[in-house]
Design a protein around this motif. Sequence first.
Motif, PDB file in Angstrom:
ATOM      1  N   SER A  51       0.824  -1.217   0.000  1.00  0.00           N
ATOM      2  CA  SER A  51       0.000   0.000   0.000  1.00  0.00           C
ATOM      3  C   SER A  51       0.852   1.259   0.000  1.00  0.00           C
ATOM      4  N   ARG A  67      -7.725   1.699  -7.583  1.00  0.00           N
ATOM      5  CA  ARG A  67      -8.577   0.592  -7.115  1.00  0.00           C
ATOM      6  C   ARG A  67      -7.819  -0.407  -6.255  1.00  0.00           C
ATOM      7  N   LEU A  68      -6.620  -0.786  -6.683  1.00  0.00           N
ATOM      8  CA  LEU A  68      -5.842  -1.756  -5.913  1.00  0.00           C
ATOM      9  C   LEU A  68      -5.472  -1.184  -4.548  1.00  0.00           C
ATOM     10  N   LEU A  72      -6.615  -2.758  -1.009  1.00  0.00           N
ATOM     11  CA  LEU A  72      -5.659  -3.207   0.004  1.00  0.00           C
ATOM     12  C   LEU A  72      -5.902  -2.521   1.340  1.00  0.00           C
TER      13      LEU A  72
END
Length: 121
Positions: A51, A67-68, A72
């Motif tokens: 992150s 989005r990822l 996370l």
Amino acid sequence: MMNTSRTTGRRLGLAIFGFLSVGDIATLAITDGETPPYAVAAVGALLGLVSLVLAIQAFRDPSKPLRLLIGLRVLSAITVLPAFFVSDVPVGAQAAAAGVVVLTAAGVLLVAGGHRVTVAS
């Protein structure tokens, strides 16, 4: 082109995500093995490391998809939820878990603010 308030909100959200990520990484160093268990701290540290890298990249390049990173951070917040349901969790750990959940929600709202999600019907 993003407007100034949306850009400021996005940067604030990314800063919150960065802060939470550093906290996840630090948890591995400060755990006593029970609160949180080493396995949970290790998973949290891994989520925090990935992150943090994504947050730094998104801060430098506003065109990066988020989005990822959001996924996370939400997953990381989910890992603290057992603190509210497991017996014998210290009040300080429960307060920290509540802070993580609240800051994650704020970060998501700030980072995703202005983006509309369309659902096919």
